[in-house]
Design a protein around this motif. Structure first.
Motif, PDB file in Angstrom:
ATOM      1  N   ALA A 137       0.839  -1.202   0.000  1.00 33.83           N
ATOM      2  CA  ALA A 137       0.000   0.000   0.000  1.00 33.83           C
ATOM      3  C   ALA A 137       0.873   1.251   0.000  1.00 33.83           C
ATOM      4  O   ALA A 137       0.555   2.242  -0.667  1.00 33.83           O
ATOM      5  N   LEU A 138       1.979   1.203   0.739  1.00 36.37           N
ATOM      6  CA  LEU A 138       2.910   2.332   0.739  1.00 36.37           C
ATOM      7  C   LEU A 138       3.480   2.569  -0.658  1.00 36.37           C
ATOM      8  O   LEU A 138       3.613   3.717  -1.095  1.00 36.37           O
ATOM      9  N   CYS A 139       3.794   1.499  -1.364  1.00 36.45           N
ATOM     10  CA  CYS A 139       4.273   1.640  -2.751  1.00 36.45           C
ATOM     11  C   CYS A 139       3.186   2.242  -3.634  1.00 36.45           C
ATOM     12  O   CYS A 139       3.473   3.122  -4.455  1.00 36.45           O
ATOM     13  N   ASN A 140       1.959   1.795  -3.465  1.00 34.43           N
ATOM     14  CA  ASN A 140       0.864   2.341  -4.268  1.00 34.43           C
ATOM     15  C   ASN A 140       0.649   3.827  -3.975  1.00 34.43           C
ATOM     16  O   ASN A 140       0.419   4.615  -4.885  1.00 34.43           O
ATOM     17  N   LEU A 141       0.747   4.202  -2.696  1.00 32.85           N
ATOM     18  CA  LEU A 141       0.660   5.622  -2.347  1.00 32.85           C
ATOM     19  C   LEU A 141       1.812   6.394  -2.978  1.00 32.85           C
ATOM     20  O   LEU A 141       1.628   7.501  -3.491  1.00 32.85           O
ATOM     21  N   LYS A 165       1.224  16.421  -7.536  1.00 33.73           N
ATOM     22  CA  LYS A 165       2.459  15.647  -7.648  1.00 33.73           C
ATOM     23  C   LYS A 165       3.395  16.079  -6.520  1.00 33.73           C
ATOM     24  O   LYS A 165       3.629  17.271  -6.321  1.00 33.73           O
ATOM     25  N   ASP A 166       3.904  15.102  -5.768  1.00 28.20           N
ATOM     26  CA  ASP A 166       4.756  15.421  -4.622  1.00 28.20           C
ATOM     27  C   ASP A 166       5.821  14.342  -4.480  1.00 28.20           C
ATOM     28  O   ASP A 166       5.592  13.291  -3.881  1.00 28.20           O
ATOM     29  N   PHE A 167       6.994  14.612  -5.049  1.00 31.57           N
ATOM     30  CA  PHE A 167       8.085  13.637  -5.016  1.00 31.57           C
ATOM     31  C   PHE A 167       8.568  13.369  -3.592  1.00 31.57           C
ATOM     32  O   PHE A 167       8.979  12.256  -3.280  1.00 31.57           O
ATOM     33  N   SER A 168       8.517  14.374  -2.730  1.00 28.17           N
ATOM     34  CA  SER A 168       8.959  14.176  -1.344  1.00 28.17           C
ATOM     35  C   SER A 168       8.068  13.162  -0.625  1.00 28.17           C
ATOM     36  O   SER A 168       8.557  12.272   0.059  1.00 28.17           O
ATOM     37  N   LYS A 169       6.748  13.313  -0.797  1.00 29.79           N
ATOM     38  CA  LYS A 169       5.819  12.357  -0.175  1.00 29.79           C
ATOM     39  C   LYS A 169       5.999  10.966  -0.778  1.00 29.79           C
ATOM     40  O   LYS A 169       5.917   9.966  -0.074  1.00 29.79           O
ATOM     41  N   ALA A 170       6.223  10.921  -2.085  1.00 29.48           N
ATOM     42  CA  ALA A 170       6.445   9.632  -2.741  1.00 29.48           C
ATOM     43  C   ALA A 170       7.681   8.963  -2.140  1.00 29.48           C
ATOM     44  O   ALA A 170       7.649   7.771  -1.816  1.00 29.48           O
ATOM     45  N   CYS A 171       8.752   9.736  -1.981  1.00 29.77           N
ATOM     46  CA  CYS A 171       9.987   9.188  -1.381  1.00 29.77           C
ATOM     47  C   CYS A 171       9.734   8.678   0.035  1.00 29.77           C
ATOM     48  O   CYS A 171      10.231   7.616   0.415  1.00 29.77           O
ATOM     49  N   GLU A 172       8.957   9.430   0.812  1.00 27.39           N
ATOM     50  CA  GLU A 172       8.627   9.001   2.186  1.00 27.39           C
ATOM     51  C   GLU A 172       7.918   7.652   2.170  1.00 27.39           C
ATOM     52  O   GLU A 172       8.240   6.761   2.959  1.00 27.39           O
ATOM     53  N   CYS A 173       6.940   7.530   1.282  1.00 29.46           N
ATOM     54  CA  CYS A 173       6.185   6.268   1.194  1.00 29.46           C
ATOM     55  C   CYS A 173       7.104   5.120   0.804  1.00 29.46           C
ATOM     56  O   CYS A 173       7.069   4.052   1.416  1.00 29.46           O
ATOM     57  N   TYR A 174       7.911   5.350  -0.234  1.00 31.07           N
ATOM     58  CA  TYR A 174       8.822   4.293  -0.682  1.00 31.07           C
ATOM     59  C   TYR A 174       9.815   3.930   0.420  1.00 31.07           C
ATOM     60  O   TYR A 174      10.103   2.751   0.632  1.00 31.07           O
ATOM     61  N   GLN A 175      10.326   4.931   1.133  1.00 30.95           N
ATOM     62  CA  GLN A 175      11.307   4.660   2.191  1.00 30.95           C
ATOM     63  C   GLN A 175      10.682   3.822   3.309  1.00 30.95           C
ATOM     64  O   GLN A 175      11.301   2.889   3.810  1.00 30.95           O
ATOM     65  N   LYS A 176       9.452   4.149   3.695  1.00 35.17           N
ATOM     66  CA  LYS A 176       8.759   3.355   4.723  1.00 35.17           C
ATOM     67  C   LYS A 176       8.579   1.913   4.248  1.00 35.17           C
ATOM     68  O   LYS A 176       8.743   0.976   5.021  1.00 35.17           O
ATOM     69  N   SER A 178      11.393  -5.067  -1.336  1.00 37.67           N
ATOM     70  CA  SER A 178      12.530  -4.879  -2.250  1.00 37.67           C
ATOM     71  C   SER A 178      12.152  -4.051  -3.486  1.00 37.67           C
ATOM     72  O   SER A 178      12.983  -3.331  -4.025  1.00 37.67           O
ATOM     73  N   SER A 179      10.922  -4.139  -3.934  1.00 43.02           N
ATOM     74  CA  SER A 179      10.491  -3.332  -5.079  1.00 43.02           C
ATOM     75  C   SER A 179      10.525  -1.846  -4.733  1.00 43.02           C
ATOM     76  O   SER A 179      10.867  -1.015  -5.569  1.00 43.02           O
ATOM     77  N   ALA A 180      10.191  -1.530  -3.481  1.00 43.57           N
ATOM     78  CA  ALA A 180      10.177  -0.130  -3.051  1.00 43.57           C
ATOM     79  C   ALA A 180      11.563   0.484  -3.152  1.00 43.57           C
ATOM     80  O   ALA A 180      11.701   1.672  -3.461  1.00 43.57           O
ATOM     81  N   LYS A 181      12.583  -0.325  -2.921  1.00 44.75           N
ATOM     82  CA  LYS A 181      13.953   0.175  -3.024  1.00 44.75           C
ATOM     83  C   LYS A 181      14.256   0.616  -4.455  1.00 44.75           C
ATOM     84  O   LYS A 181      14.880   1.651  -4.690  1.00 44.75           O
ATOM     85  N   ILE A 182      13.770  -0.150  -5.419  1.00 43.51           N
ATOM     86  CA  ILE A 182      13.954   0.189  -6.836  1.00 43.51           C
ATOM     87  C   ILE A 182      13.188   1.475  -7.156  1.00 43.51           C
ATOM     88  O   ILE A 182      13.726   2.375  -7.808  1.00 43.51           O
ATOM     89  N   TYR A 183      11.927   1.565  -6.702  1.00 43.45           N
ATOM     90  CA  TYR A 183      11.125   2.762  -6.949  1.00 43.45           C
ATOM     91  C   TYR A 183      11.800   3.997  -6.347  1.00 43.45           C
ATOM     92  O   TYR A 183      11.863   5.047  -6.979  1.00 43.45           O
ATOM     93  N   LEU A 184      12.298   3.844  -5.124  1.00 46.32           N
ATOM     94  CA  LEU A 184      12.939   4.952  -4.432  1.00 46.32           C
ATOM     95  C   LEU A 184      14.204   5.406  -5.160  1.00 46.32           C
ATOM     96  O   LEU A 184      14.405   6.598  -5.391  1.00 46.32           O
ATOM     97  N   THR A 185      15.019   4.454  -5.552  1.00 46.70           N
ATOM     98  CA  THR A 185      16.259   4.772  -6.270  1.00 46.70           C
ATOM     99  C   THR A 185      15.957   5.481  -7.583  1.00 46.70           C
ATOM    100  O   THR A 185      16.570   6.501  -7.909  1.00 46.70           O
TER     101      THR A 185
END
Length: 180
Positions: free
Chosen positions: A96-100, A112-123, A130-137
Motif C-alpha cells: 500500500a505504501l508503494c501504491n501511495l 504531484k509530490d516527489f517528497s511524499k512519494a519518497c517518504e512512502c517508498y522509504q517506509k 525490495s520493489s520499493a527500493k527500486i522505486y525509491l532509487t
C-alpha cells in the motif's frame, strides 16, 4: 516437498471461510483476482475483500484500493483508493505504501509530490519491500536529474539575462556617444 496446487489451495481457503476463518477471505480474493485455481472473477474477488474489511480485518485494504484506483468492478475513485491505501499503510502494508508512492509520484488525483512519494517508498523499504527500493532509487535519480536540468535552465537564463543587460548598456552607451 509439496507441489503448488492452486485448486487445492482454493478448496482449503473456502473450507476455512465456511468454518469461520475470515482471514481466508483475503486469500480467496487473491485467487479470484489472479485466476489461480479458479476462473478469474474480479466481482468475487471484490466481494471477498469487502467482506473481510466489513469484519474488521484490514489485510484486504490494499487490494480494495487497487480496485478503486483502476476502476475494476467499481467506478474509478482515486480518493477512495488513497483512503484504502492510507489505512493499509497505517497497518504497515508495504505494498500500500508503494501504491501511495506511485500516486504521489504521478500526481494521480493529488498534487504531484516527489517528497511524499519518497517518504512512502522509504517506509516500504524499511518494512522489507525490495520493489520499493527500486522505486525509491529511480525516483531519486529522476529528482536529481530534474534539479540538474532546472539548474542548467536557470543557469542559461541567468547568462542570457546578463548578456541582454550588457548589450542594452552597450547600445545605450553607443547611442549616447553618437549623440555627442
Amino acid at each position: 516437498v509439496v507441489k503448488q496446487d492452486y485448486i487445492k489451495s482454493f478448496e482449503y481457503f473456502k473450507k476455512a471461510v465456511d468454518n469461520g476463518d475470515l482471514y481466508a477471505l483475503y486469500w480467496m480474493g487473491i485467487l479470484y483476482k489472479n485466476g489461480q485455481g479458479v476462473t478469474q472473477d474480479y466481482n468475487k474477488a471484490y466481494e471477498c475483500f469487502v467482506k473481510e474489511i466489513e469484519f474488521g480485518i484490514k489485510s484486504s485494504l490494499n487490494n480494495l484500493g487497487y480496485f478503486y484506483a483502476d476502476g475494476i468492478v467499481v467506478k474509478q475513485d482515486i480518493a477512495k483508493a488513497i483512503e484504502c491505501y492510507q489505512k493499509a499503510a497505517e497497518n504497515d502494508d508495504s505494498f500500500a505504501l508503494c501504491n501511495l508512492g506511485h500516486i504521489y509520484e504521478q500526481g494521480q488525483g493529488v498534487t504531484k509530490d516527489f517528497s511524499k512519494a519518497c517518504e512512502c517508498y522509504q517506509k516500504a523499504v524499511d518494512l522489507g519491500n525490495s520493489s520499493a527500493k527500486i522505486y525509491l532509487t529511480n525516483l531519486r535519480k529522476r529528482m536529481k536529474w530534474s534539479k540538474e536540468k532546472d539548474n542548467l535552465i536557470l543557469g542559461g537564463l541567468r547568462v542570457s539575462l546578463v548578456a541582454r543587460f550588457i548589450s542594452e548598456k552597450i547600445c545605450y552607451f553607443l547611442q549616447n556617444k553618437i549623440n555627442y
